[in-house]
Design a protein around this motif. Structure first.
Motif, short mmCIF file in Angstrom:
data_model
loop_
_atom_site.label_atom_id
_atom_site.label_comp_id
_atom_site.label_asym_id
_atom_site.label_seq_id
_atom_site.Cartn_x
_atom_site.Cartn_y
_atom_site.Cartn_z
N TYR A 42 -3.05 0.47 12.28
CA TYR A 42 -3.84 -0.57 11.62
C TYR A 42 -4.56 -1.35 12.72
O TYR A 42 -3.91 -1.93 13.59
CB TYR A 42 -2.93 -1.50 10.82
N ARG A 96 -1.30 -3.27 4.31
CA ARG A 96 -1.66 -2.19 5.22
C ARG A 96 -0.78 -2.22 6.47
O ARG A 96 -0.37 -1.17 6.98
CB ARG A 96 -3.14 -2.30 5.60
N GLN A 150 0.26 5.75 3.83
CA GLN A 150 0.94 5.61 5.11
C GLN A 150 -0.06 5.77 6.25
O GLN A 150 -0.79 6.75 6.33
CB GLN A 150 2.07 6.64 5.23
N LEU A 151 -0.09 4.78 7.11
CA LEU A 151 -1.06 4.76 8.20
C LEU A 151 -0.38 5.01 9.54
O LEU A 151 0.77 4.64 9.73
CB LEU A 151 -1.74 3.39 8.26
N ASP A 152 -1.12 5.60 10.46
CA ASP A 152 -0.66 5.68 11.84
C ASP A 152 -0.92 4.36 12.55
O ASP A 152 -0.04 3.79 13.18
CB ASP A 152 -1.35 6.84 12.57
N ALA A 185 -8.79 8.91 14.04
CA ALA A 185 -9.15 9.66 12.84
C ALA A 185 -9.72 11.03 13.19
O ALA A 185 -9.46 12.02 12.50
CB ALA A 185 -10.14 8.86 12.00
N LYS A 224 -4.39 8.77 10.60
CA LYS A 224 -4.77 7.90 9.49
C LYS A 224 -4.86 6.46 10.00
O LYS A 224 -3.90 5.92 10.52
CB LYS A 224 -3.76 8.00 8.35
N THR A 225 -6.03 5.86 9.82
CA THR A 225 -6.27 4.51 10.34
C THR A 225 -6.92 3.63 9.28
O THR A 225 -7.61 4.09 8.38
CB THR A 225 -7.16 4.53 11.59
N PHE A 226 -6.71 2.32 9.45
CA PHE A 226 -7.35 1.30 8.61
C PHE A 226 -7.91 0.25 9.55
O PHE A 226 -7.25 -0.13 10.54
CB PHE A 226 -6.35 0.66 7.65
N SER A 243 0.82 -1.20 0.00
CA SER A 243 0.00 0.00 0.00
C SER A 243 0.86 1.25 0.00
O SER A 243 1.88 1.34 0.65
CB SER A 243 -0.90 0.00 1.25
N SER A 295 2.53 -0.58 6.08
CA SER A 295 2.55 0.87 5.94
C SER A 295 2.16 1.61 7.22
O SER A 295 2.00 2.83 7.20
CB SER A 295 1.61 1.30 4.81
N CYS A 296 1.97 0.89 8.34
CA CYS A 296 1.52 1.55 9.57
C CYS A 296 2.67 1.73 10.56
O CYS A 296 3.77 1.21 10.36
CB CYS A 296 0.39 0.74 10.21
#
Length: 332
Positions: free
Chosen positions: A9, A149, A5-7, A73, A78-80, A2, A152-153
């Motif tokens: 997951y 994901r 960029q996530l903070d 969020a 940034k979250t998934f 991905s 990228s966290c």
């Protein structure tokens, strides 16, 4: 892999929260254990809703870890969220509600079946009692874990409620394994004292595999450590994890690290509903840790965000939290 960029997951159950105000006497009439989460089937849940005989005061996409992703969020993180929802009307509501809250998820996290529901019963003392029918969410498995994901966290966040099923437990193990593979930090919430005592063997496996950051309340801490004192049970967590936060209601929280306990003061507010307070606390902490704040500062942000949620009904804030740096500066 991905490109986003996530903070954080997150992985956990997907539940549509239905919140009701109820008198303590009515709770006793229903034969429901007060202040804890109980698993029920759809028929039992529907029967209880029928006996309450009122409309819910609020409904929203939920589940413990989902609430935490939404909190992050709402602060601008940034979250998934990896979960499993049904291909039904409530599933449509859930996915759209997550999107509106700013949380990423996947269309692949849907299967034929009923979306889970959590009936939240709120008594006048601000306590919350949860009656959860997991629906299709009970089938969450390693298939819902997204390595791209995770890669990228900064943090992976595991919901303790998942350990109630073999598939959920295996999903946590895979997420933990992939986090290690990609050198990501791993956080866990214990979720409920009943969960800790009932599934102690599974929690032991997850903890022994390595957890960087643990979230729990003092009852969960005591259940995990088999100690009946707040400070002693918190100190015992130092033998299991690098860092732990123990929430203590109106008294704030304890930050446990390096075999020391640091007190984080709570805010003096009038609580009318504690539903989601622990989830919101974890969201504040994780936002802080992924945005250059230290552990104590992040704990202060967690206490602030938790204090906001207990002043209203429901696990979703009705207004934006505000600037994190200004909040932290004003609460240290």
């Amino acid at each position: 892999m991905s490109s986003v960029q996530l903070d954080v997951y997150g992985v956990g159950h997907a539940l549509v929260d239905l919140q009701y105000k109820i008198h303590t006497e009515k709770l006793l009439q229903l034969g429901v254990d007060k202040g804890v989460m109980s698993l029920v089937d759809n028929q039992q849940q529907s029967a209880i809703i029928g006996q309450i005989n009122t409309q819910p005061i609020a409904s929203s996409s939920g589940g413990s870890a989902a609430n935490t992703m939404i909190a992050i969020a709402s602060l601008g993180g940034k979250t998934f969220y990896s979960c499993l929802i049904g291909q039904d009307e409530m599933g449509n509501f859930y996915q759209e509600d997550l999107r509106k809250a700013g949380v990423l998820t996947s269309e692949l996290h849907r299967k034929s079946g009923s979306t889970g529901r959590c009936v939240v019963l709120i008594t006048p003392d601000a306590d919350r009692t949860l009656l959860t029918s997991l629906g299709i969410s009970a089938s969450i498995s390693p298939d819902q874990i997204d390595e791209s994901r995770i890669s990228s966290c900064s943090y992976v966040y595991l919901e303790g409620y998942l350990l109630s099923s073999e598939n959920g437990f295996n999903a946590c193990l895979l997420a933990q394994e992939l986090a290690k593979k990609h050198n990501k930090k791993i956080s866990l919430t214990l979720s409920d004292p009943f969960m800790v005592s009932t599934f102690s063997d599974r929690f032991s496996v997850i903890l022994n595999n390595g957890i960087d950051l643990l979230f729990c309340n003092e009852q969960e801490s005591m259940s995990l450590s088999n100690k009946s004192n707040r400070e002693r049970s918190a100190m015992a967590l130092s033998t299991k994890v690098d860092t732990a936060y123990v929430t203590c209601g109106a008294d704030g929280a304890l930050l446990v690290r390096n075999n020391k306990i640091e007190k984080i003061d709570g805010l003096n507010v009038e609580a009318i509903d504690t539903n989601g307070a622990g989830d919101m606390f974890a969201g504040g902490v994780l936002y802080g840790l992924t945005h250059s704040f230290n552990e104590y500062q992040s704990g202060c942000l967690g206490c602030y965000t938790a204090a906001q949620i207990v002043q209203q009904y429901g696990a979703r804030l009705e207004k934006p939290i505000g600037n994190a740096a200004q909040i932290i500066e004003g609460n240290i």
